[in-house]
Design an enzyme around this catalytic site. Sequence first.
Site, PDB file in Angstrom:
ATOM      1  N   TRP A  11       0.872  -1.118  -0.140  1.00 29.37           N
ATOM      2  CA  TRP A  11       0.099   0.080   0.088  1.00 29.37           C
ATOM      3  C   TRP A  11       0.845   1.337  -0.202  1.00 29.37           C
ATOM      4  CZ3 TRP A  11      -3.686   2.034  -2.045  1.00 29.37           C
ATOM      5  CH2 TRP A  11      -4.629   2.907  -1.440  1.00 29.37           C
ATOM      6  N   LYS A 108      -5.018   0.351   9.120  1.00 34.78           N
ATOM      7  CA  LYS A 108      -6.350   0.184   9.478  1.00 34.78           C
ATOM      8  C   LYS A 108      -6.466  -0.999  10.730  1.00 34.78           C
ATOM      9  CE  LYS A 108      -8.250   0.971   4.950  1.00 34.78           C
ATOM     10  NZ  LYS A 108      -8.635   0.504   3.538  1.00 34.78           N
ATOM     11  N   LYS A 191     -14.114  -3.764   9.321  1.00 37.18           N
ATOM     12  CA  LYS A 191     -14.382  -4.469   7.973  1.00 37.18           C
ATOM     13  C   LYS A 191     -13.434  -5.456   7.734  1.00 37.18           C
ATOM     14  CE  LYS A 191     -10.831  -2.763   5.463  1.00 37.18           C
ATOM     15  NZ  LYS A 191      -9.959  -3.243   4.417  1.00 37.18           N
ATOM     16  N   ASP A 244     -15.494   0.130   1.960  1.00 38.12           N
ATOM     17  CA  ASP A 244     -14.453  -0.701   2.384  1.00 38.12           C
ATOM     18  C   ASP A 244     -14.882  -2.124   2.804  1.00 38.12           C
ATOM     19  OD1 ASP A 244     -11.855  -1.165   2.432  1.00 38.12           O
ATOM     20  OD2 ASP A 244     -11.475   0.201   4.037  1.00 38.12           O
ATOM     21  N   THR A 248     -13.594  -5.411   0.749  1.00 39.11           N
ATOM     22  CA  THR A 248     -12.769  -6.490   1.529  1.00 39.11           C
ATOM     23  C   THR A 248     -13.492  -7.727   1.627  1.00 39.11           C
ATOM     24  OG1 THR A 248     -11.862  -4.521   2.545  1.00 39.11           O
ATOM     25  CG2 THR A 248     -11.299  -6.692   3.536  1.00 39.11           C
ATOM     26  N   ASN A 256      -7.896 -10.565   4.206  1.00 38.95           N
ATOM     27  CA  ASN A 256      -8.917 -11.202   4.956  1.00 38.95           C
ATOM     28  C   ASN A 256      -9.798 -11.993   4.626  1.00 38.95           C
ATOM     29  OD1 ASN A 256      -7.968  -9.377   7.511  1.00 38.95           O
ATOM     30  ND2 ASN A 256      -7.906  -7.944   5.830  1.00 38.95           N
TER      31      ASN A 256
END
Length: 336
Positions: A11, A108, A191, A244, A248, A256
Amino acid sequence: MKIAVFGAGAWGTAMASHMAARQDVVLWARDAALVKQLSATHENSTYLPGAALSPRLRFDADFASTLAHGTGERALCVAAVPVAGLRALAGHLAAAAHPPEHLIWLCKGFESDTGLLPHQIVSDVFPGVAGGSLSGPSFAREVAQGLPAALTIASTVPSLCELTIDACHFGALRIYSSDDVIGVEVGGAVKNVLAIATGVGDGLGLGLNARAALVTRGLAEMTRLGVALGGKPETFMGLAGMGDLILTATGDLSRNRTVGLQLASGKSLDDVLASLGHVAEGVRCARAVRDLARAHGVSMPITDAVCAMLFDGLPARAAVEALLRRDARAEREDDA
């Protein structure tokens, strides 16, 4: 604008490459060998193999020189490390002879041992900085490829939001602003846990109806916790919440979601994490989410089921069956 990005994972590399198209960006990595490889090939073969990085992007293994580049009235520092590394990085920045005036973070999750959100971690060790969280539905590979995406910069400092928009809002990337730092960060953390649950459902072949139910009821859990912690309800219907979560929970690039898929196949958590090769924040912060929910009297049955699978050895199918056995109730009931 001069921008220093600390952390050359997927990222951090993707965002640094995007911003370098218009800004003067230096990407820092602690590994000198990685910096040498990045400089020679302009490709992060470890975290973004095959993605060509901006030819304008520069790389450095020297922390002090990178920090100097991101310090100044119209300069920006970007923390592109996992939540587990944010405290140390922010502390190093704060302790510098000339600390930066502006800092945004891309991570996050909740800090596993304290249950703190990223902005609380930064406030602990670097209280004087103008800070904010850049979050939203975004896979690093697609951003690195120049595909469209939209993010939210959340800060209580309007000038920091404006600076971030100036740095990032161009080409295929849109940046919106918010003053709800808590809501944006809770959405970004929870999330990941819910995406594990959705991956389990898909891995068990429960169908698209079940996926829609998990995402929707998961959004209700996220909103309840976020509001209890001080977030605004409307934030969870935006990019950093629903947006999000959808990405995800359903996207094939989601780490995840992959954890959930592999748990459903019968693999142990240790084997799943060993094969993943990247950080899966949902595993790291699931306990913190569950414990915060209990401390605030917030019902989060999907999160409880994920924790039981991750840490108590509950088989995936048994966790789903337990959710299906729950009593009926009103959809908008607070403890639903």
